[in-house]
Scaffold this motif. Structure first.
Motif, mmCIF file in Angstrom:
data_model
loop_
_atom_site.group_PDB
_atom_site.id
_atom_site.type_symbol
_atom_site.label_atom_id
_atom_site.label_comp_id
_atom_site.label_asym_id
_atom_site.label_seq_id
_atom_site.Cartn_x
_atom_site.Cartn_y
_atom_site.Cartn_z
ATOM 1 N N TYR A 407 -13.498 -2.588 55.859
ATOM 2 C CA TYR A 407 -12.329 -2.264 54.732
ATOM 3 C C TYR A 407 -12.803 -1.410 53.754
ATOM 4 O O TYR A 407 -12.084 -0.843 52.880
ATOM 5 N N LEU A 408 -14.303 -1.476 53.393
ATOM 6 C CA LEU A 408 -14.766 -0.330 52.662
ATOM 7 C C LEU A 408 -14.468 0.899 53.044
ATOM 8 O O LEU A 408 -15.201 1.691 53.460
ATOM 9 N N ASP A 409 -13.035 1.503 52.795
ATOM 10 C CA ASP A 409 -12.589 2.723 53.484
ATOM 11 C C ASP A 409 -13.214 3.896 52.798
ATOM 12 O O ASP A 409 -12.414 4.778 51.965
ATOM 13 N N LEU A 410 -14.549 4.241 52.776
ATOM 14 C CA LEU A 410 -15.211 5.378 52.426
ATOM 15 C C LEU A 410 -15.593 6.251 53.371
ATOM 16 O O LEU A 410 -16.481 5.756 54.348
ATOM 17 N N PRO A 411 -15.504 7.800 53.100
ATOM 18 C CA PRO A 411 -16.061 8.527 54.131
ATOM 19 C C PRO A 411 -17.545 8.519 54.031
ATOM 20 O O PRO A 411 -18.181 8.082 52.995
ATOM 21 N N SER A 413 -19.769 10.772 53.862
ATOM 22 C CA SER A 413 -20.355 11.479 52.648
ATOM 23 C C SER A 413 -20.663 10.869 51.444
ATOM 24 O O SER A 413 -21.758 11.251 50.666
ATOM 25 N N SER A 414 -19.706 9.836 51.192
ATOM 26 C CA SER A 414 -19.807 9.305 49.708
ATOM 27 C C SER A 414 -20.212 7.995 49.819
ATOM 28 O O SER A 414 -20.354 7.275 48.791
ATOM 29 N N SER A 417 -23.406 6.116 48.206
ATOM 30 C CA SER A 417 -23.306 6.110 46.613
ATOM 31 C C SER A 417 -22.790 5.002 45.978
ATOM 32 O O SER A 417 -23.187 4.247 45.147
ATOM 33 N N TYR A 418 -21.650 4.643 46.749
ATOM 34 C CA TYR A 418 -20.743 3.381 46.281
ATOM 35 C C TYR A 418 -21.473 2.293 46.792
ATOM 36 O O TYR A 418 -21.466 1.217 46.201
ATOM 37 N N ASN A 421 -24.167 1.065 44.791
ATOM 38 C CA ASN A 421 -23.806 0.423 43.447
ATOM 39 C C ASN A 421 -23.135 -0.803 43.520
ATOM 40 O O ASN A 421 -23.233 -1.947 42.894
ATOM 41 N N PHE A 422 -22.529 -1.105 44.692
ATOM 42 C CA PHE A 422 -21.518 -2.459 44.906
ATOM 43 C C PHE A 422 -22.767 -3.519 45.471
ATOM 44 O O PHE A 422 -22.557 -4.678 45.058
#
Lengths: 639, 81
Positions: A407-411, A413-414, A417-418, A421-422
């Motif tokens: 559900y961490l709906d991140l592409p 490419s990014s 980074s997220y 941090n999480f």
């Protein structure tokens, strides 16, 4: 299960007031609606409210030994009581009932406080030994059955629930700021602390001996893991077989009852294993119960139906409808005596109500399997974070976390980074014993941003290292997976899952839960398993699946593990809004109770009204705010 | 209201739950300060779309563009040009 309460004037010879005992035990009627019993002798008083399950005719408590010098009140079940009774009768002990309680009396006569090591069960026990002028309080190994106590003047008061102790307090009850702060970090106050000032719990696996004006505490059992690499030296197939045999026996003795026993069926692996064992290895008719949700994202009824068909079980279900949670919430807070960071306990009370209305008092549940056999996402997260910590500059390693949390709906490419941090908290120090839990505690602690200024100034904020008071000295020698299991079992499982979401939601409707995965023989066996057999790469509960693959449908064995959840904020807004929510979260009440900053809470409420509070943190914060206010209103303001 | 003020108010009210301007500087990293979680990032992207008509492409969802008020303002300027 039942309710127990009592008082020991251990520093004086002041007599016990029966009226006080009656006031205490009357608060526990939901735990034991079938019968009351009392024992009062000078400075000791014991009280019992009974839910009749074993020996329906002669099981009245308190129960005594032959010369009436030892008396017992007991909440719970001793599952190996038949074997223990045979052994005691061989030794010459005379029994006047057919109860498991009387086994405790004679076992104590024989062994003294070592008696508890012979029990296989779930229990809170109070023993009055008039020969030694001593009160003994004992709680089961893992914390299935609750037991609380407080010291007031020269007396010690104890009870199954805090609400039964409050009448004995000399002053108005108050919530403990430090305990609230711990709960808003670790999800639970650290045992023996409770949310109520001056009231402690008897910790799981703990014995209290009250004698000669002193309270002496000792531990008789704990979750123990071997030093890393000292695991069972047996092959995988043999271990799987041994695990299956242990689970069959743990289930078999938990079906002992003089009333019919049912089982919860969630559609997950654990309840599937238990129901399959009942079906295949016992004579007990299989009667099952489940809950469904209108929100398809939370509902597991498709899997439940698979199993119902496979096992041909006599099944009942209840649908948790929109409106159910908000209607039942305040009652659930009253029974749980806790702050809830999720609404998930509430539907469990709806399910236990179904059980009771169906004429059942006892259910088996799969609770404990994830902690004992390695099922939780937090264990997977820990494995990935440990893997990442070995090469902190890797861009690939943290990306594995996305596999865990799709559900961490991140592409792509990014995402890194997220994710860094999480989930990167503590990544530089993977050897600290509580490394696995840092991301969870860090996120949970964000709720504290809602604290009022007075709350902030009144407390010393919890440090994650505070958990060390619960950890054994040799935990550093354990595998990181086992450390994580230990912390999970000593915090979330005992303080929340077995209590707030377990015992309290069952007992609210006078239903007893039984937990075969928490048989101490199963735990002690599983703790010696190589962690790689519990979780093979990221395949959770690997050995359990192997052990049961011929008895559980393939689709259940292979399914994606869905954590049990229920709707949080959405259960309390729109058509589900109720006056009590506005009342409890009003500026007046927030300021009066003093825990939270009303301006901040108002901004959260505005965000909710705008439909923008969709994140995990906002949901958790709202549940914490509402439940804290409700707890205060019911226990401090109105009690 | 300027874009800067809209963004600041949004973050202050919806993530920090305050109107105290002093708790957020334009260079504060949302991630390092724990201000945003994964859904928070998606909400910011939504805000840029709804409030300013700026569509954020997948490859643009990186901290260099979205991790502080300053970064967002620079990103918006770049997109508008």
């Amino acid at each position: 299960m039942c309710g127990i309460a009592g008082c020991f004037q251990y520093k004086s010879s002041v007599g016990i007031s029966k009226n006080m005992l009656e006031r205490m035990i009357s608060r526990l009627k939901h735990r034991g609606p079938d019968d009351y019993g009392f024992y009062i002798n000078n400075n000791i008083g014991l009280a019992h409210s009974r839910l009749s399950i074993i020996d329906l005719n002669t099981g009245h408590q308190p129960i005594h030994n032959t010369d009436k010098s030892i008396w017992v009140v007991f909440n719970g079940e001793i599952f190996n009581y038949i074997e223990l009774r045979e052994w005691l009768e061989d030794k010459g002990y005379y029994f006047y009932t057919n109860t498991d309680t009387e086994v405790i009396v004679h076992l104590y006569e024989h062994y003294g406080i070592e008696f508890v090591k012979h029990l296989n069960g779930q229990f809170a026990i109070a023993i009055w030994d008039s020969n030694l002028n001593k009160l003994v309080l004992v709680r089961d190994r893992v914390g299935i059955v609750p037991l609380f106590y407080t010291e007031a003047d020269d007396a010690l008061f104890f009870a199954s629930e805090i609400k039964a102790i409050i009448p004995a307090l000399k002053s108005k009850p108050s919530l403990n700021y430090k305990a609230i702060d711990q709960l808003l970090t670790f999800w639970v106050p650290l045992s023996p602390m409770t949310l109520f000032e001056g009231i402690k719990e008897v910790s799981p696996g703990q014995i209290l001996e009250i004698q000669n004006s002193k309270i002496v505490s000792s531990s008789y059992w704990d979750w123990v893991y071997p030093d890393d690499n000292n695991y069972w030296c047996k092959n995988e197939n043999d271990l799987a077989e041994e695990l299956r045999e242990l689970l069959i026996d743990a289930t078999r003795i938990r079906l002992r009852s003089d009333v019919p026993v049912g089982a919860y069926l969630s559609g997950g692996l654990d309840s599937s294993v238990l129901t399959s064992i009942i079906k295949n290895f016992s004579d007990t008719p299989l009667r099952t119960f489940s809950i469904e949700f209108e929100d398809k994202g939370l509902d597991e009824s498709d899997y439940q139906r698979t199993l119902i068909k496979y096992l041909n079980t006599d099944h009942s279900h209840v649908i948790c409808q929109s409106g159910t949670i908000v209607e039942q919430f305040q009652k659930a807070i009253w029974h749980s005596e806790s702050i809830m960071l999720r609404s998930a306990p509430v539907p469990m009370s709806v399910l236990s109500n179904l059980v009771r209305e169906s004429g059942y008092k006892v259910v088996l549940t799969g609770e404990g399997s994830d902690e004992v056999l390695g099922g939780y996402d937090i264990f997977k997260e820990n494995k990935i974070r440990q893997f990442w910590a070995k090469n902190r500059s890797s861009n690939f390693r943290p990306y594995l976390l996305k596999k865990l949390y799709p559900y961490l709906d991140l592409p792509k490419s990014s995402a890194n980074s997220y994710l860094k941090n999480f989930f990167g908290i503590g990544i530089d120090d993977p050897d600290i014993p509580y490394f696995s839990h840092l991301p969870r505690w860090d996120v949970t602690s964000k709720i504290k941003s809602f604290y009022s200024d007075s709350m902030k100034s009144a407390l010393k904020v919890t440090d994650f290292a505070d958990i060390e008071c619960l950890l054994p000295a040799n935990i550093k020698n354990w595998n990181s997976f086992n450390r994580s299991q230990y912390i999970e079992s000593k915090t979330l499982m005992s303080g929340y899952l077995l209590s707030t979401q377990g015992d309290r939601m069952l007992m609210m409707n006078s239903v007893e839960g039984r937990f075969p995965f928490l048989d101490h023989r199963v735990i002690e066996f599983a703790n010696k398993l190589d962690p790689r057999l519990k979780m093979k790469v990221l395949n959770e509960k690997f050995l359990l699946k192997k052990a049961m693959r011929n008895y559980v449908p393939k689709s259940i064995i292979e399914r994606y593990k869905q954590p049990y959840r229920s709707p949080d904020i959405s259960s309390f807004v729109g058509d589900n809004s109720r006056d009590y929510i506005h009342y409890l979260l009003s500026e007046d009440k927030l300021n009066e109770f003093g825990y939270f900053d009303s301006f901040k809470v108002n901004l959260l409420r505005k965000k909710i009204s705008a439909g923008k509070a969709i994140g995990y943190k906002d949901n958790m914060a709202f549940m914490a705010l509402l439940s804290t206010q409700s707890l205060h209103e019911q226990f401090i303001n109105e009690f | 209201m300027s874009a800067e003020n809209i963004l600041r108010s949004y973050v202050l009210e919806n993530y920090l739950f305050t109107d105290d301007q002093s708790v957020l500087s334009n260079s504060d990293s949302f991630l390092e300060k724990g201000i945003l979680d994964s859904t928070g990032i998606l909400e910011i992207i939504n805000l840029l779309d709804e409030e300013f008509g700026i569509v954020v492409e997948d490859e643009e969802m990186i901290p260099e563009n979205l991790d502080s008020i300053d970064n967002i303002l620079s990103f918006m300027e770049k997109k508008n040009n």
